[in-house]
Design a protein around this motif. Structure first.
Motif, PDB file in Angstrom:
ATOM      1  N   LEU A 135       0.824  -1.204   0.000  1.00 51.21           N
ATOM      2  CA  LEU A 135       0.000   0.000   0.000  1.00 51.21           C
ATOM      3  C   LEU A 135       0.860   1.255   0.000  1.00 51.21           C
ATOM      4  O   LEU A 135       0.610   2.198  -0.760  1.00 51.21           O
ATOM      5  N   GLU A 136       1.890   1.271   0.841  1.00 55.00           N
ATOM      6  CA  GLU A 136       2.799   2.420   0.861  1.00 55.00           C
ATOM      7  C   GLU A 136       3.553   2.529  -0.464  1.00 55.00           C
ATOM      8  O   GLU A 136       3.749   3.621  -1.004  1.00 55.00           O
ATOM      9  N   THR A 137       3.949   1.393  -1.009  1.00 63.76           N
ATOM     10  CA  THR A 137       4.661   1.377  -2.289  1.00 63.76           C
ATOM     11  C   THR A 137       3.790   1.949  -3.401  1.00 63.76           C
ATOM     12  O   THR A 137       4.245   2.769  -4.202  1.00 63.76           O
ATOM     13  N   ILE A 138       2.527   1.542  -3.432  1.00 67.22           N
ATOM     14  CA  ILE A 138       1.598   2.040  -4.454  1.00 67.22           C
ATOM     15  C   ILE A 138       1.430   3.547  -4.316  1.00 67.22           C
ATOM     16  O   ILE A 138       1.461   4.286  -5.306  1.00 67.22           O
ATOM     17  N   SER A 139       1.280   4.013  -3.091  1.00 68.75           N
ATOM     18  CA  SER A 139       1.108   5.446  -2.849  1.00 68.75           C
ATOM     19  C   SER A 139       2.315   6.244  -3.342  1.00 68.75           C
ATOM     20  O   SER A 139       2.168   7.265  -4.033  1.00 68.75           O
ATOM     21  N   VAL A 140       3.520   5.767  -3.019  1.00 77.38           N
ATOM     22  CA  VAL A 140       4.738   6.464  -3.447  1.00 77.38           C
ATOM     23  C   VAL A 140       4.904   6.377  -4.965  1.00 77.38           C
ATOM     24  O   VAL A 140       5.255   7.363  -5.620  1.00 77.38           O
ATOM     25  N   LEU A 141       4.645   5.202  -5.533  1.00 75.02           N
ATOM     26  CA  LEU A 141       4.742   5.052  -6.992  1.00 75.02           C
ATOM     27  C   LEU A 141       3.820   6.038  -7.702  1.00 75.02           C
ATOM     28  O   LEU A 141       4.200   6.662  -8.692  1.00 75.02           O
ATOM     29  N   ARG A 142       2.604   6.160  -7.203  1.00 77.08           N
ATOM     30  CA  ARG A 142       1.625   7.046  -7.834  1.00 77.08           C
ATOM     31  C   ARG A 142       2.116   8.491  -7.782  1.00 77.08           C
ATOM     32  O   ARG A 142       1.954   9.240  -8.731  1.00 77.08           O
ATOM     33  N   GLN A 143       2.777   8.884  -6.678  1.00 80.16           N
ATOM     34  CA  GLN A 143       3.308  10.243  -6.562  1.00 80.16           C
ATOM     35  C   GLN A 143       4.512  10.457  -7.471  1.00 80.16           C
ATOM     36  O   GLN A 143       4.614  11.492  -8.129  1.00 80.16           O
ATOM     37  N   GLN A 144       5.428   9.480  -7.509  1.00 81.73           N
ATOM     38  CA  GLN A 144       6.673   9.643  -8.257  1.00 81.73           C
ATOM     39  C   GLN A 144       6.524   9.370  -9.744  1.00 81.73           C
ATOM     40  O   GLN A 144       7.282   9.910 -10.549  1.00 81.73           O
ATOM     41  N   ASN A 145       5.593   8.514 -10.116  1.00 83.89           N
ATOM     42  CA  ASN A 145       5.437   8.129 -11.517  1.00 83.89           C
ATOM     43  C   ASN A 145       3.951   7.953 -11.823  1.00 83.89           C
ATOM     44  O   ASN A 145       3.457   6.825 -11.902  1.00 83.89           O
TER      45      ASN A 145
ATOM     46  N   ALA B   1      -2.371  -4.427  -7.972  1.00 82.50           N
ATOM     47  CA  ALA B   1      -2.119  -4.911  -6.612  1.00 82.50           C
ATOM     48  C   ALA B   1      -2.580  -6.354  -6.509  1.00 82.50           C
ATOM     49  O   ALA B   1      -3.563  -6.751  -7.134  1.00 82.50           O
ATOM     50  N   MET B   2      -1.843  -7.147  -5.709  1.00 87.28           N
ATOM     51  CA  MET B   2      -2.245  -8.545  -5.512  1.00 87.28           C
ATOM     52  C   MET B   2      -2.075  -8.925  -4.058  1.00 87.28           C
ATOM     53  O   MET B   2      -1.223  -8.386  -3.354  1.00 87.28           O
ATOM     54  N   SER B   3      -2.941  -9.844  -3.622  1.00 90.33           N
ATOM     55  CA  SER B   3      -2.845 -10.334  -2.261  1.00 90.33           C
ATOM     56  C   SER B   3      -3.578 -11.653  -2.156  1.00 90.33           C
ATOM     57  O   SER B   3      -4.503 -11.917  -2.917  1.00 90.33           O
ATOM     58  N   GLY B   4      -3.148 -12.458  -1.201  1.00 90.48           N
ATOM     59  CA  GLY B   4      -3.736 -13.776  -1.027  1.00 90.48           C
ATOM     60  C   GLY B   4      -4.752 -13.826   0.088  1.00 90.48           C
ATOM     61  O   GLY B   4      -5.021 -12.853   0.763  1.00 90.48           O
TER      62      GLY B   4
ATOM     63  N   GLN C 184      -6.679   0.146  -4.620  1.00 97.16           N
ATOM     64  CA  GLN C 184      -7.284   0.844  -5.760  1.00 97.16           C
ATOM     65  C   GLN C 184      -7.519   2.319  -5.432  1.00 97.16           C
ATOM     66  O   GLN C 184      -7.301   3.179  -6.283  1.00 97.16           O
ATOM     67  N   GLU C 185      -7.914   2.601  -4.218  1.00 90.48           N
ATOM     68  CA  GLU C 185      -8.102   3.993  -3.814  1.00 90.48           C
ATOM     69  C   GLU C 185      -6.787   4.763  -3.872  1.00 90.48           C
ATOM     70  O   GLU C 185      -6.765   5.961  -4.163  1.00 90.48           O
ATOM     71  N   LEU C 186      -5.675   4.065  -3.603  1.00 88.48           N
ATOM     72  CA  LEU C 186      -4.352   4.706  -3.629  1.00 88.48           C
ATOM     73  C   LEU C 186      -3.780   4.823  -5.039  1.00 88.48           C
ATOM     74  O   LEU C 186      -2.759   5.465  -5.229  1.00 88.48           O
ATOM     75  N   GLY C 187      -4.415   4.173  -6.019  1.00 89.13           N
ATOM     76  CA  GLY C 187      -3.955   4.334  -7.392  1.00 89.13           C
ATOM     77  C   GLY C 187      -3.718   3.074  -8.186  1.00 89.13           C
ATOM     78  O   GLY C 187      -3.298   3.146  -9.339  1.00 89.13           O
ATOM     79  N   ALA C 188      -3.975   1.903  -7.615  1.00 89.55           N
ATOM     80  CA  ALA C 188      -3.832   0.675  -8.403  1.00 89.55           C
ATOM     81  C   ALA C 188      -4.926   0.647  -9.473  1.00 89.55           C
ATOM     82  O   ALA C 188      -6.081   0.963  -9.196  1.00 89.55           O
ATOM     83  N   SER C 189      -4.549   0.265 -10.677  1.00 85.39           N
ATOM     84  CA  SER C 189      -5.500   0.210 -11.789  1.00 85.39           C
ATOM     85  C   SER C 189      -6.395  -1.014 -11.700  1.00 85.39           C
ATOM     86  O   SER C 189      -7.496  -1.029 -12.232  1.00 85.39           O
ATOM     87  N   ALA C 190      -5.893  -2.080 -11.067  1.00 88.84           N
ATOM     88  CA  ALA C 190      -6.636  -3.332 -10.958  1.00 88.84           C
ATOM     89  C   ALA C 190      -6.078  -4.119  -9.783  1.00 88.84           C
ATOM     90  O   ALA C 190      -5.014  -3.785  -9.247  1.00 88.84           O
TER      91      ALA C 190
END
Length: 122
Positions: free
Chosen positions: A60-70, A77-80, A94-100
């Motif tokens: 989640l933190e990675t997605i948030s930073v990725l969305r800001q930087q790029n 995003a994936m999870s089991g 998805q709210e943080l910016g994952a497309s799917a």
């Protein structure tokens, strides 16, 4: 097309790499969110496939930073588990910016369908 796979499970990394390379994608791997962010700063990536639960920095933190930087990079995003709690985390992704999102376990066919759909929407 280059895809970065961020997951702390070596078996997932290996299986996803085989599937994606067989479909013609170039694949980079990262064992956690911090490594994924470092790779995104040093190489061009079209899509990041990011696990939610990872050491050092979670997805989640990675997605948030990725969305800001790029902002233009596509993120899946994936999870089991499939539990309500995991589903909530994928919704947050998805709210943080994952497309799917992808629920583990998934098949190679499901993986490729989601990735092609996200890349097509570029």
């Amino acid at each position: 097309m280059r895809i970065l796979v961020a997951d702390d499970d070596p078996a997932i990394l290996a299986a996803v790499r085989v599937c994606l390379e067989a479909a013609g994608f170039e694949v980079s791997e990262a064992p956690d969110g911090l490594a994924a962010l470092r790779l995104c700063r040093t190489q061009s990536v079209d899509l990041v496939l990011c696990d939610v639960f990872m050491p050092n920095q979670d997805g989640l933190e990675t997605i948030s930073v990725l969305r800001q930087q790029n902002p233009s990079v596509k993120i899946v995003a994936m999870s089991g588990g499939g539990s309500v709690w995991t589903g909530g985390l994928l919704a947050t992704a998805q709210e943080l910016g994952a497309s799917a999102v992808l629920h583990k376990p998934f098949t190679g066919k499901q993986l490729l369908a989601v990735i092609r759909q996200v890349l097509k929407s570029a």
